[in-house]
Design an enzyme around this catalytic site. Structure first.
Site, PDB file in Angstrom:
ATOM      1  N   GLY A  10      -8.630  16.503 -47.814  1.00  0.00           N
ATOM      2  CA  GLY A  10      -8.644  17.719 -46.511  1.00  0.00           C
ATOM      3  C   GLY A  10      -7.578  17.895 -46.882  1.00  0.00           C
ATOM      4  O   GLY A  10      -6.642  17.905 -47.856  1.00  0.00           O
ATOM      5  N   GLN A  11      -7.573  19.031 -46.387  1.00  0.00           N
ATOM      6  CA  GLN A  11      -5.653  19.923 -46.930  1.00  0.00           C
ATOM      7  C   GLN A  11      -5.207  19.361 -46.518  1.00  0.00           C
ATOM      8  O   GLN A  11      -3.453  19.593 -47.270  1.00  0.00           O
ATOM      9  CB  GLN A  11      -5.911  20.981 -45.650  1.00  0.00           C
ATOM     10  CG  GLN A  11      -7.819  22.362 -46.179  1.00  0.00           C
ATOM     11  CD  GLN A  11      -6.711  23.484 -44.868  1.00  0.00           C
ATOM     12  OE1 GLN A  11      -6.374  24.441 -45.602  1.00  0.00           O
ATOM     13  NE2 GLN A  11      -7.405  23.133 -44.268  1.00  0.00           N
ATOM     14  N   VAL A  12      -4.254  18.658 -45.410  1.00  0.00           N
ATOM     15  CA  VAL A  12      -3.412  17.827 -44.680  1.00  0.00           C
ATOM     16  C   VAL A  12      -3.190  16.378 -45.776  1.00  0.00           C
ATOM     17  O   VAL A  12      -2.225  16.690 -45.963  1.00  0.00           O
ATOM     18  CB  VAL A  12      -3.183  17.545 -43.080  1.00  0.00           C
ATOM     19  CG1 VAL A  12      -2.259  16.893 -43.060  1.00  0.00           C
ATOM     20  CG2 VAL A  12      -3.001  19.234 -42.257  1.00  0.00           C
ATOM     21  N   ALA A  59     -10.615  13.936 -39.869  1.00  0.00           N
ATOM     22  CA  ALA A  59     -11.425  14.821 -39.080  1.00  0.00           C
ATOM     23  C   ALA A  59     -12.897  15.220 -39.102  1.00  0.00           C
ATOM     24  O   ALA A  59     -13.471  15.969 -40.391  1.00  0.00           O
ATOM     25  CB  ALA A  59     -10.376  15.996 -38.045  1.00  0.00           C
ATOM     26  N   THR A  61     -13.688  18.805 -39.366  1.00  0.00           N
ATOM     27  CA  THR A  61     -12.566  20.580 -38.666  1.00  0.00           C
ATOM     28  C   THR A  61     -13.762  21.555 -38.362  1.00  0.00           C
ATOM     29  O   THR A  61     -13.350  22.964 -38.503  1.00  0.00           O
ATOM     30  CB  THR A  61     -11.658  20.811 -39.199  1.00  0.00           C
ATOM     31  OG1 THR A  61     -12.041  20.925 -40.842  1.00  0.00           O
ATOM     32  CG2 THR A  61     -10.919  19.299 -38.964  1.00  0.00           C
ATOM     33  N   ASP A 101      -4.208  23.268 -30.729  1.00  0.00           N
ATOM     34  CA  ASP A 101      -4.286  23.749 -30.204  1.00  0.00           C
ATOM     35  C   ASP A 101      -5.460  23.906 -29.556  1.00  0.00           C
ATOM     36  O   ASP A 101      -5.148  24.260 -27.839  1.00  0.00           O
ATOM     37  CB  ASP A 101      -4.013  24.845 -30.434  1.00  0.00           C
ATOM     38  CG  ASP A 101      -4.513  25.843 -31.848  1.00  0.00           C
ATOM     39  OD1 ASP A 101      -4.744  24.613 -32.826  1.00  0.00           O
ATOM     40  OD2 ASP A 101      -5.152  26.917 -31.702  1.00  0.00           O
ATOM     41  N   TYR A 124     -15.268  21.086 -30.222  1.00  0.00           N
ATOM     42  CA  TYR A 124     -14.640  20.712 -31.220  1.00  0.00           C
ATOM     43  C   TYR A 124     -13.366  20.027 -30.611  1.00  0.00           C
ATOM     44  O   TYR A 124     -12.062  18.951 -30.790  1.00  0.00           O
ATOM     45  CB  TYR A 124     -14.144  21.611 -32.634  1.00  0.00           C
ATOM     46  CG  TYR A 124     -12.720  21.405 -33.283  1.00  0.00           C
ATOM     47  CD1 TYR A 124     -12.739  20.226 -34.109  1.00  0.00           C
ATOM     48  CD2 TYR A 124     -11.348  22.176 -33.098  1.00  0.00           C
ATOM     49  CE1 TYR A 124     -11.527  19.685 -34.803  1.00  0.00           C
ATOM     50  CE2 TYR A 124     -10.557  21.475 -33.283  1.00  0.00           C
ATOM     51  CZ  TYR A 124     -10.554  20.690 -34.542  1.00  0.00           C
ATOM     52  OH  TYR A 124      -9.102  20.600 -35.372  1.00  0.00           O
ATOM     53  N   LYS A 128     -11.416  16.187 -29.873  1.00  0.00           N
ATOM     54  CA  LYS A 128     -10.259  16.899 -30.224  1.00  0.00           C
ATOM     55  C   LYS A 128      -9.145  15.584 -29.225  1.00  0.00           C
ATOM     56  O   LYS A 128      -8.449  14.942 -29.203  1.00  0.00           O
ATOM     57  CB  LYS A 128      -9.524  17.417 -30.650  1.00  0.00           C
ATOM     58  CG  LYS A 128      -9.490  18.111 -31.842  1.00  0.00           C
ATOM     59  CD  LYS A 128      -9.491  16.962 -33.252  1.00  0.00           C
ATOM     60  CE  LYS A 128      -8.902  16.719 -33.576  1.00  0.00           C
ATOM     61  NZ  LYS A 128      -8.501  15.780 -34.950  1.00  0.00           N
ATOM     62  N   TRP A 149      -3.992  26.278 -36.960  1.00  0.00           N
ATOM     63  CA  TRP A 149      -4.288  26.826 -37.927  1.00  0.00           C
ATOM     64  C   TRP A 149      -3.844  26.917 -39.115  1.00  0.00           C
ATOM     65  O   TRP A 149      -3.410  27.371 -39.821  1.00  0.00           O
ATOM     66  CB  TRP A 149      -3.669  28.760 -37.327  1.00  0.00           C
ATOM     67  CG  TRP A 149      -4.294  29.350 -36.501  1.00  0.00           C
ATOM     68  CD1 TRP A 149      -4.820  29.110 -35.323  1.00  0.00           C
ATOM     69  CD2 TRP A 149      -3.819  30.970 -35.898  1.00  0.00           C
ATOM     70  NE1 TRP A 149      -4.751  30.167 -33.880  1.00  0.00           N
ATOM     71  CE2 TRP A 149      -4.682  30.932 -34.749  1.00  0.00           C
ATOM     72  CE3 TRP A 149      -3.274  31.735 -36.563  1.00  0.00           C
ATOM     73  CZ2 TRP A 149      -4.479  31.992 -33.997  1.00  0.00           C
ATOM     74  CZ3 TRP A 149      -3.302  33.190 -35.779  1.00  0.00           C
ATOM     75  CH2 TRP A 149      -3.675  33.073 -34.385  1.00  0.00           C
TER      76      TRP A 149
END
Ligand SMILES: NC(=O)c1ccc[n+]([C@@H]2O[C@H](COP(=O)([O-])OP(=O)(O)OC[C@H]3O[C@@H](n4cnc5c(N)ncnc54)[C@H](OP(=O)(O)O)[C@@H]3O)[C@@H](O)[C@H]2O)c1
Length: 290
Positions: A10-12, A59, A61, A101, A124, A128, A149
């Site tokens: 994933g991105q993170v 996750a 997402t 958020d 979602y 979370k 974001w």
């Protein structure tokens, strides 16, 4: 420290795989080695690897798709973190987890504090929040970073979509009444690594750059910085039009106010988070170089 990293593709997770490496040996199973929807497989994997630090960047997402795929969203966003927290509690391990958020109701224009009342608007966001609450109730040593974001030079995200559309379209309508902070995955990974190394006290923390903008404002800054970097775009800040959320209906409802106060994390780590524009410059620069 034996580290288990989930969500390395994933991105993170991709960024964490790199920033965490000085802290100890990392086991990072991909989906083919460990399907996280399979609870028994996760139990077996934890028993086999016996990590003392679990960093969960996995996750569900897909915010709109979650409205339909509630069961999968619930498993990945709520019951998986609960399972990881139960392992952490029983084995004196630490769990580091990421939240959103979207757990907040999006009302008003004040920045949310970590103690503000929650009130998710979507499946979602709800799943979370259930994940966060399960971790907090487990009694496990934990860090939960609520971010917003997320984008990066890799993966599917708003920055890359805008750059693609700006090469094929001549006009774009972009939502201008949702306010938040675009957060590069690399910043999340850097601050998370610092927090782990500094033995940050257990709890929930907001993690995002300083400042605020709308999706429209973010797009305008992307176009403007990309043009300055020499990109040929058919759309610039002048033909990106601001529209309200009500003109862009989506299956999942989004919060209008995603402002998050950053002082808890800044004070605890003695850092000052950078502004979102300078972070865009770094991430865009990395993307355009490739
Ligand atoms: N994206 C945002 O805008 C945003 C905003 C606020 C908070 N967050 C939170 O930040 C965290 C990281 O988000 P992200 O954008 O980096 O997520 P992402 O890019 O969508 O990555 C999700 C990761 O989870 C893995 N995964 C999903 N289902 C799996 C399964 N059944 N088995 C194994 N692995 C599975 C994916 O693997 P595959 O590559 O195999 O699919 C991927 O590595 C999440 O907790 C997210 O809720 C994200």
């Amino acid at each position: 420290m034996k580290i288990l990293l989930l969500g390395k593709t994933g991105q993170v997770g991709f960024e964490l795989h790199r920033t965490l490496s000085p802290l100890g040996p990392i086991t990072a199973p991909g989906r083919e080695q460990l399907d996280l929807t399979n609870e028994q497989a996760v139990t077996n994997y934890l028993a086999q690897t016996q990590p003392n630090l679990i960093v969960n960047a996995a996750a569900y997402t897909a915010v709109d798709a979650a409205e339909e795929n509630q069961q999968t969203a619930q498993r990945l966003n709520a019951s998986l973190p609960k399972q990881l927290a139960e392992y952490a509690k029983a084995n004196s391990a630490r769990l580091v987890h990421f939240s959103s958020d979207y757990v907040y109701p999006g009302t008003g224009s004040e920045a949310w504090q970590e103690t503000s009342p929650t009130g998710p608007l979507s499946v979602y966001g709800q799943t979370k929040l259930e994940g966060d609450e399960a971790i907090e109730q487990s009694g496990a040593d934990h860090l939960i970073f609520r971010t917003s974001w997320v984008y990066s030079a890799r993966g599917n995200n708003f920055m890359k979509t805008m750059l693609r559309l700006a090469k094929s379209k001549s006009e774009l309508n972009i939502v201008a009444d949702q306010i938040g902070a675009p957060t590069p995955a690399r910043l999340i990974a850097q601050v998370t690594t610092l927090a782990i190394h500094s033995q940050l006290k257990t709890g929930v923390y907001h993690l995002a750059p300083r400042g605020e903008t709308s999706w429209h404002g973010f797009a305008q800054e992307i176009f403007s910085q990309a043009r300055q970097a020499g990109e040929q775009l058919s759309i610039g800040p002048e033909n990106a039009h601001a529209i309200p959320t009500s003109d862009y209906p989506t299956p999942a409802k989004r919060p209008l106010n995603s402002r998050m106060a950053l002082n808890k994390l800044e004070d605890a780590l003695s850092i000052r988070l950078p502004d979102w524009q300078s972070q865009l410059e770094l991430t865009l620069g990395e993307y355009l170089e490739n």
